[in-house]
Scaffold this motif. Structure first.
Motif, mmCIF file in Angstrom:
data_model
loop_
_atom_site.group_PDB
_atom_site.id
_atom_site.type_symbol
_atom_site.label_atom_id
_atom_site.label_comp_id
_atom_site.label_asym_id
_atom_site.label_seq_id
_atom_site.Cartn_x
_atom_site.Cartn_y
_atom_site.Cartn_z
ATOM 1 N N TRP A 1 0.786 -1.225 0.000
ATOM 2 C CA TRP A 1 0.000 0.000 0.000
ATOM 3 C C TRP A 1 0.823 1.282 0.000
ATOM 4 O O TRP A 1 0.243 2.364 0.043
ATOM 5 C CB TRP A 1 -0.967 0.007 1.184
ATOM 6 N N ASN A 2 2.135 1.190 -0.037
ATOM 7 C CA ASN A 2 2.885 2.431 -0.212
ATOM 8 C C ASN A 2 2.751 2.875 -1.665
ATOM 9 O O ASN A 2 3.086 2.121 -2.583
ATOM 10 C CB ASN A 2 4.361 2.265 0.151
ATOM 11 N N PHE A 3 2.267 4.083 -1.892
ATOM 12 C CA PHE A 3 1.938 4.502 -3.250
ATOM 13 C C PHE A 3 3.161 4.514 -4.158
ATOM 14 O O PHE A 3 3.079 4.100 -5.318
ATOM 15 C CB PHE A 3 1.281 5.885 -3.249
ATOM 16 N N PHE A 4 4.284 4.979 -3.667
ATOM 17 C CA PHE A 4 5.493 5.037 -4.500
ATOM 18 C C PHE A 4 5.936 3.636 -4.922
ATOM 19 O O PHE A 4 6.327 3.414 -6.072
ATOM 20 C CB PHE A 4 6.621 5.743 -3.745
ATOM 21 N N LYS A 5 5.838 2.697 -4.006
ATOM 22 C CA LYS A 5 6.249 1.330 -4.314
ATOM 23 C C LYS A 5 5.258 0.652 -5.257
ATOM 24 O O LYS A 5 5.658 -0.071 -6.187
ATOM 25 C CB LYS A 5 6.399 0.526 -3.016
ATOM 26 N N VAL A 6 3.965 0.867 -5.003
ATOM 27 C CA VAL A 6 2.963 0.262 -5.889
ATOM 28 C C VAL A 6 3.104 0.765 -7.305
ATOM 29 O O VAL A 6 3.129 -0.009 -8.276
ATOM 30 C CB VAL A 6 1.544 0.545 -5.349
ATOM 31 N N LYS A 7 3.232 2.075 -7.465
ATOM 32 C CA LYS A 7 3.354 2.643 -8.808
ATOM 33 C C LYS A 7 4.643 2.201 -9.489
ATOM 34 O O LYS A 7 4.657 1.881 -10.691
ATOM 35 C CB LYS A 7 3.294 4.169 -8.748
ATOM 36 N N SER A 8 5.732 2.166 -8.755
ATOM 37 C CA SER A 8 7.010 1.737 -9.344
ATOM 38 C C SER A 8 6.962 0.292 -9.804
ATOM 39 O O SER A 8 7.542 -0.073 -10.835
ATOM 40 C CB SER A 8 8.132 1.935 -8.328
ATOM 41 N N GLU A 9 6.238 -0.547 -9.072
ATOM 42 C CA GLU A 9 6.095 -1.934 -9.479
ATOM 43 C C GLU A 9 5.296 -2.041 -10.766
ATOM 44 O O GLU A 9 5.639 -2.827 -11.676
ATOM 45 C CB GLU A 9 5.391 -2.721 -8.364
ATOM 46 N N VAL A 10 4.238 -1.248 -10.893
ATOM 47 C CA VAL A 10 3.456 -1.234 -12.131
ATOM 48 C C VAL A 10 4.325 -0.784 -13.309
ATOM 49 O O VAL A 10 4.301 -1.382 -14.384
ATOM 50 C CB VAL A 10 2.226 -0.316 -11.967
ATOM 51 N N VAL A 11 5.091 0.257 -13.115
ATOM 52 C CA VAL A 11 5.946 0.794 -14.177
ATOM 53 C C VAL A 11 7.018 -0.213 -14.581
ATOM 54 O O VAL A 11 7.375 -0.331 -15.758
ATOM 55 C CB VAL A 11 6.569 2.136 -13.751
ATOM 56 N N SER A 12 7.531 -0.960 -13.617
ATOM 57 C CA SER A 12 8.615 -1.928 -13.926
ATOM 58 C C SER A 12 8.164 -3.014 -14.893
ATOM 59 O O SER A 12 8.986 -3.654 -15.548
ATOM 60 C CB SER A 12 9.104 -2.571 -12.621
ATOM 61 N N LYS A 13 6.846 -3.213 -15.025
ATOM 62 C CA LYS A 13 6.316 -4.276 -15.898
ATOM 63 C C LYS A 13 5.999 -3.770 -17.300
ATOM 64 O O LYS A 13 5.528 -4.548 -18.146
ATOM 65 C CB LYS A 13 5.073 -4.878 -15.251
ATOM 66 N N LEU A 14 6.198 -2.492 -17.561
ATOM 67 C CA LEU A 14 5.897 -1.955 -18.890
ATOM 68 C C LEU A 14 6.949 -2.400 -19.909
ATOM 69 O O LEU A 14 8.125 -2.567 -19.559
ATOM 70 C CB LEU A 14 5.840 -0.433 -18.847
#
Length: 493
Positions: A480-493
């Motif tokens: 639930w940390n927003f920075f970590k969640v978003k970075s994980e999504v971006v890493s899969k692009l």
């Protein structure tokens, strides 16, 4: 004790690689030591993508200094204050100004302005600054409320003495629905760190309002101070825009830039009324019909051109790389109440009035509903986990999604997202983001308690009205940390 906390914090920042800041704390009855002034300079990253920002030195950089906490004191007669209250009661969307005096104090300098203008601001967030409907000011017994203000130093006196370092308007925003006291400021700061020169400047300030006859001013607390996006904003950046005398539009909800519904939209110029026009021309008003024709023709080309024709046309009228890097920040911070998803909250500027020969610029705006404040809106229900490549309904709001259909343009966008999330760049990653936020909290923490008795404590929570309440900024939770969640999504692009 406080000195020890500052030392500990700076030690932490050193180990996470964040650059050191010098604080300028305002005078206050509490016993707070100011750090020694230093002359050490920190080298900025040598990145050729960063534009020359020397145009802001001595002006924007001084006024909007994230290491300072300016004091703004507004004085108003009881008659004028009651005029403001009555105007709100007649129309809660009022844009009516009242007369006031203002003082701006920062870093050892005090600037005073007699006969400035003050009005309320905000759309759904506009509020009555005191009491309930029909009530007039209660001397020394007022029921103060947080609200957004516009301070226009030159509203009534059109001279250089009514400008602050060449700045004439300041948006003063309370931290509505952001108990973390940082969301919008974080976003604008990130835009600047990422070289997005179209983003407005912002910083913290402290605000007092003194109604004549009261024994002491009302302390409204820690506010956000924003550069106004107007013809002066364009003129400061004229070398980057290429020209400053042309067409600046404010775009509100319903501004799809889609030719198929442009004639159903309300297109108008700024007439100092309280009307919320879909597309509102803020500059070059005398040439409104020419500007309107240009806007309509732009939407026709944007909507109807296809294939290689569209690919080449958009590159001819727009700095596509700047646009996509701007939107990468927009998506990284989870701005769902935006152009692509909700056809809302942006400005555009055309640097020529020619119907076909111009450069078009997208200007980001209004970033308080970000960083985990999420909503069921448009195609979205989770601003952290939603696919960055399909952020909104391209069929309705075509600009960004249509550009991303091309491999070379999509590569620019994905690369920008990954650059933002790469810890080596100290931009959007968890450690660097937390270090910055904690630094800002140490600057403002002693000052958030205020006379409105609202928002008197910093809390790591998203807005209560949102659909997801578990997002956090400082908590290191992987889920639930927003920075970590978003970075994980971006890493899969």
């Amino acid at each position: 004790m406080l000195k020890f906390l500052f030392v500990s914090l700076f030690a932490t920042l050193f180990f996470v690689g964040c650059q050191e800041y010098e604080f300028y704390l305002p005078d206050d009855p509490t016993d707070i030591e100011k750090p020694d002034d230093g002359d050490d300079e920190v080298d900025e990253p040598a990145d050729p993508d960063y534009p020359d920002t020397s145009w802001a030195e001595g002006e924007l950089d001084w006024v909007f200094d994230m290491s300072a906490l300016p004091e703004i004191r507004i004085s108003v007669t009881e008659e004028q204050w009651n005029t403001l209250l009555k105007a709100y009661d007649r129309n809660s969307a009022t844009a009516e100004y009242i007369h006031c005096d203002a003082e701006f104090k920062s870093k050892g300098e005090t600037h005073t302005f007699e006969d400035a203008g003050l009005r309320l601001r905000g759309n759904t967030s506009r509020r009555r600054p005191e009491g309930n409907g029909g009530e007039m000011h209660k001397t020394d017994n007022a029921d103060w409320h947080h609200c957004h203000f516009m301070l226009n130093l030159r509203k009534y006196q059109k001279d250089d003495a009514h400008e602050l370092k060449n700045i004439r308007k300041l948006h003063l925003k309370w931290h509505k629905d952001d108990s973390a006291y940082c969301r919008e400021l974080y976003c604008y700061d990130l835009f600047r760190r990422f070289g997005i020169w179209t983003a407005a400047y912002s910083s913290y300030c402290r605000l007092w309002i003194h109604v004549e006859g009261d024994s002491e001013p009302a302390y409204y607390g820690v506010y956000e101070m924003l550069e106004a996006i107007d013809d002066k904003y364009v003129k400061r950046r004229k070398e980057l825009f290429g020209d400053h005398d042309h067409n600046l539009w404010k775009c509100r909800w319903g501004a799809t830039l889609n030719y198929n519904d442009i004639y159903n939209s309300v297109i108008h110029y700024d007439d100092d009324s309280d009307s919320d026009y879909t597309y509102e021309l803020k500059s070059n008003i005398d040439n409104f019909e020419v500007a309107k024709a240009q806007l309509i023709e732009f939407t026709r080309n944007l909507t109807q051109r296809t294939g290689q024709d569209f690919h080449d046309w958009i590159a001819s009228v727009c700095d596509v790389r700047l646009l996509l890097r701007t939107y990468a920040v927009n998506v990284a911070v989870g701005m769902w109440d935006d152009y692509w998803n909700n056809c809302n909250n942006f400005y555009i500027y055309f640097n020529s009035s020619d119907k076909n020969d111009y450069k078009f610029f997208f200007i980001p705006y209004d970033y308080d509903n970000t960083l985990g404040t999420s909503s069921h809106c448009g195609v979205q229900s989770d601003s952290g986990r939603h696919d960055p490549l399909s952020w909104g309904d391209t069929g309705r709001n075509p600009l960004i999604g249509k550009i991303l259909q091309y491999d070379d343009y999509r590569a620019i966008y994905v690369e920008a997202l990954k650059e933002l999330c790469d810890p080596a760049n100290q931009l959007f990653d968890y450690d660097s983001s937390v270090a910055r936020i904690q630094l800002w909290h140490s600057l403002i923490g002693n000052y958030v308690d205020n006379d409105t008795e609202e928002d008197c404590e910093i809390k790591d929570r998203p807005a209560g009205w949102g659909n997801l309440h578990d997002y956090r900024l400082l908590d290191p939770s992987e889920e639930w940390n927003f920075f970590k969640v978003k970075s994980e999504v971006v890493s899969k692009l």
